[in-house]
Design a protein around this motif. Structure first.
Motif, PDB file in Angstrom:
ATOM      1  N   ALA A 218      48.307 -27.374  -6.945  1.00 32.02           N
ATOM      2  CA  ALA A 218      49.270 -28.087  -7.790  1.00 32.02           C
ATOM      3  C   ALA A 218      50.246 -28.901  -6.944  1.00 32.02           C
ATOM      4  O   ALA A 218      50.650 -30.004  -7.327  1.00 32.02           O
ATOM      5  N   ASP A 219      50.603 -28.367  -5.785  1.00 32.53           N
ATOM      6  CA  ASP A 219      51.488 -29.111  -4.874  1.00 32.53           C
ATOM      7  C   ASP A 219      50.828 -30.397  -4.370  1.00 32.53           C
ATOM      8  O   ASP A 219      51.483 -31.434  -4.270  1.00 32.53           O
ATOM      9  N   ALA A 222      50.921 -32.883  -7.128  1.00 27.46           N
ATOM     10  CA  ALA A 222      52.268 -33.403  -7.380  1.00 27.46           C
ATOM     11  C   ALA A 222      52.624 -34.545  -6.430  1.00 27.46           C
ATOM     12  O   ALA A 222      53.573 -35.284  -6.672  1.00 27.46           O
ATOM     13  N   ARG A 528      52.756 -38.984 -12.822  1.00 28.04           N
ATOM     14  CA  ARG A 528      51.636 -38.237 -13.378  1.00 28.04           C
ATOM     15  C   ARG A 528      50.426 -38.355 -12.464  1.00 28.04           C
ATOM     16  O   ARG A 528      50.199 -39.387 -11.844  1.00 28.04           O
ATOM     17  N   HIS A 537      49.434 -33.014 -13.041  1.00 28.79           N
ATOM     18  CA  HIS A 537      50.852 -33.098 -12.681  1.00 28.79           C
ATOM     19  C   HIS A 537      51.494 -34.094 -13.635  1.00 28.79           C
ATOM     20  O   HIS A 537      50.935 -35.154 -13.839  1.00 28.79           O
ATOM     21  N   PRO A 538      52.646 -33.810 -14.258  1.00 28.70           N
ATOM     22  CA  PRO A 538      53.393 -32.560 -14.088  1.00 28.70           C
ATOM     23  C   PRO A 538      52.681 -31.374 -14.729  1.00 28.70           C
ATOM     24  O   PRO A 538      51.934 -31.540 -15.686  1.00 28.70           O
ATOM     25  N   ALA A 539      52.981 -30.200 -14.153  1.00 28.50           N
ATOM     26  CA  ALA A 539      52.228 -29.000 -14.525  1.00 28.50           C
ATOM     27  C   ALA A 539      52.413 -28.638 -15.993  1.00 28.50           C
ATOM     28  O   ALA A 539      51.481 -28.166 -16.628  1.00 28.50           O
ATOM     29  N   GLN A 542      49.932 -29.623 -18.443  1.00 33.24           N
ATOM     30  CA  GLN A 542      48.577 -29.118 -18.220  1.00 33.24           C
ATOM     31  C   GLN A 542      48.189 -28.129 -19.307  1.00 33.24           C
ATOM     32  O   GLN A 542      48.949 -27.221 -19.623  1.00 33.24           O
TER      33      GLN A 542
END
Ligand SMILES: [Zn+2]
Length: 545
Positions: A218-219, A222, A528, A537-539, A542
């Motif tokens: 996820a990082d 992002a 995004r 992203h953004p989480a 999701q």
């Protein structure tokens, strides 16, 4: 004609840079399922694709680009690192040791404490690693593993004891147990010596490893990255990739290179290949997760890359070759003979020359090898004749400015300023016609789509601007992470540019990264990131699996 299916996502933006040659910026892009379905130069040109369930992202100031590939990074390490003591935030050793002490205070005695891996000791005020004695001041009740990158560790006394390392332990082949003038251990382990510790480290539970990969992937997303090529996946970590995909927690596409660093004999190489063949036989590959090949390394890094000329102030030292060329030929030949690809780390000019000899020999034996089967990872110091050879052999190269950014000071100490400035001659590679793709080499350098573009265009590093004549322009830098990266991965039919039918891997930026002030790029994050039509992203946007 039937009506086209309504879009799942429609983005209206100031510019959609498709990266399709000759195509002017578009203003709207539509996604249905995992794929791009339409583009229009008119922001409202796709409005007839809006259905009741279509998400319309109206972003009149925004710029859309393909999601970036990081073609040489270490996601698995990033996943392990997520739970580590965040020593990358420390600016001096007092703060560094304070963070470890703090973690020790809330960790049951006897339990291992380990650090994040993405930091450089030259960026600490003292410009050195901590010692065993200093780590013992932080705690003697816990084994402490300070890890920097994949090949450097410092242990406290408790950890040395558990690893069975004493002053009498000999250096393992290919590894170094650093000692002081009196022959006593300093606590630092380099290169293959880290395996002495790895084999006694308790393996975290699968759930914890999945959580690490979920957070780390996820990082990456992002920062605008949609695909990572992980260049050092221990074969025993293939399970965590499968498990993370199975619970829908992989935010980015992963192309895995299994680590061949511990495979020295033909039998050991075959053992790896058997595991990989089992993956292939089970049909585990999909768009999200693929096994790409095997990674080897022919020389060391900042302090051990193999050079033609001696190191700065060390007239007899030329760095280290980690393989007998003949043996590497045999290993590479075994891998490609079973239909897998190979990436080989080469950092110094002697390392690269020797690797090209190896690749030439393999290509001579196997003239029908598909293009792109053999890849040079880094090719840090690539002389003109070596570039010409790589290009003539059709060997692609991955380059990583973030690695140079963080490592320039350490490299200048070892190689001097002139050779350090010559690292990653991107301008020359591109002008001469190489297939080049860009990445980060996290944890040695920071990952992030635009921090890399910023670095490749400015040549800024922790040691100031180095080798500005090797810079490329922004459009070229973006292409190295998208169009060219997809080519290097062998996926340009599916990804890399924005066109109908391609996988919907895209990023939406608050400003135009191709024309904003260049220093904005350093910290620029996308609004995004979409991978295969899924917002990663953004989480919060999701879908929960
Ligand atoms: Zn690497």
């Amino acid at each position: 004609m039937t009506d086209p299916a309504p879009a799942d996502l429609l983005v209206r933006a100031a510019a959609v840079h498709t990266l399709v040659p000759g195509r002017p910026p578009q203003r709207a892009i539509a996604v249905t399922g995992a794929r791009i379905t339409a583009l229009s130069p008119d922001p409202h040109g796709l409005d007839d694709l809006i259905g009741p369930a279509t998400e319309v992202l109206d972003a009149p100031a925004a710029t859309v680009l393909p999601a970036f590939d990081d073609t040489h990074t270490h996601l698995i390490l990033a996943g392990h690192s997520v739970h580590g003591v965040p020593v990358h935030r420390a600016r001096d050793l007092a703060a560094f040791l304070g963070l470890i002490r703090e973690r020790a205070a809330r960790t049951p005695p006897g339990q291992w404490i380990h650090t994040t891996v993405n930091w450089q000791e030259v960026l600490l005020a003292e410009q050195r690693l901590p010692t065993t004695a200093e780590l013992d001041e932080a705690t003697v009740d816990h084994p402490v593993l300070v890890r920097r990158g994949a090949y450097n560790m410092v242990l406290n006394s408790a950890a040395l004891r558990l690893a069975g390392i004493t002053d009498d332990t000999p250096d393992p082949p290919g590894g170094l147990l650093e000692r002081d003038d009196r022959g006593r251990l300093t606590g630092r382990l380099v290169n293959k010596a880290v395996e002495l510790v790895e084999r006694v480290l308790p393996r975290p539970a699968l759930a914890e490893r999945v959580a690490g990969l979920r957070a780390a992937s996820a990082d990456y997303a992002a920062t605008g990255i949609g695909t990572v090529r992980d260049c050092l996946v221990p074969v025993e970590d293939l399970d965590v990739l499968l498990a993370t995909r199975a619970v829908g927690a992989l935010a980015v596409r992963v192309r895995a290179l299994v680590s061949g660093f511990a495979a020295r004999t033909p039998e050991q190489v075959d053992e790896l290949l058997d595991r990989m063949d089992a993956w292939r036989a089970a049909g585990e590959d999909d768009d999200l997760l693929r096994l790409w090949g095997v990674k080897f390394g022919i020389d060391g890094g900042f302090e051990a890359g193999a050079l033609e000329e001696p190191y700065q102030d060390r007239p007899c030292y030329h760095g280290r070759l980690l393989w007998e060329p003949k043996e590497l030929v045999a290993a590479v030949d075994r891998v490609v003979g079973r239909g897998w690809r190979v990436g080989v780390h080469a950092w110094g000019d002697r390392g690269l020359r020797t690797l090209l000899d190896v690749f030439e020999e393999v290509l001579g034996r196997r003239p029908d090898l598909p293009p792109g089967t053999l890849v040079v990872e880094h090719g840090g110091l690539a002389r003109a004749d070596q570039r010409a050879r790589a290009i003539a052999l059709g060997i692609p190269v991955t380059v990583q400015h973030p690695l140079l950014h963080d490592g320039a000071l350490a490299q200048q100490r070892a190689w001097g300023e002139e050779r350090t400035a010559g690292i990653f001659p991107l301008r020359e590679w591109l002008d001469e016609g190489a297939l080049l793709a860009a990445g980060s080499d996290f944890p040695v350098g920071p990952y992030g789509a635009m921090v890399s573009v910023w670095g490749m265009t400015t040549r800024r590093t922790t040691a100031g601007v180095v080798g500005p004549e090797h810079a490329v322009d922004r459009a070229e830098a973006v292409a190295l992470h998208t169009v060219h990266a997809a080519r290097l991965m062998g996926e340009s039919a599916e990804r890399g540019s924005l066109r109908p039918g391609a996988l919907a891997d895209l990023t939406v930026w608050p400003v135009d990264p191709l024309s904003c002030p260049v220093d904005v790029l350093c910290e620029l994050r996308p609004e995004r990131t979409v991978v295969g039509g899924r917002t990663v992203h953004p989480a919060q946007a999701q879908a929960q699996p």
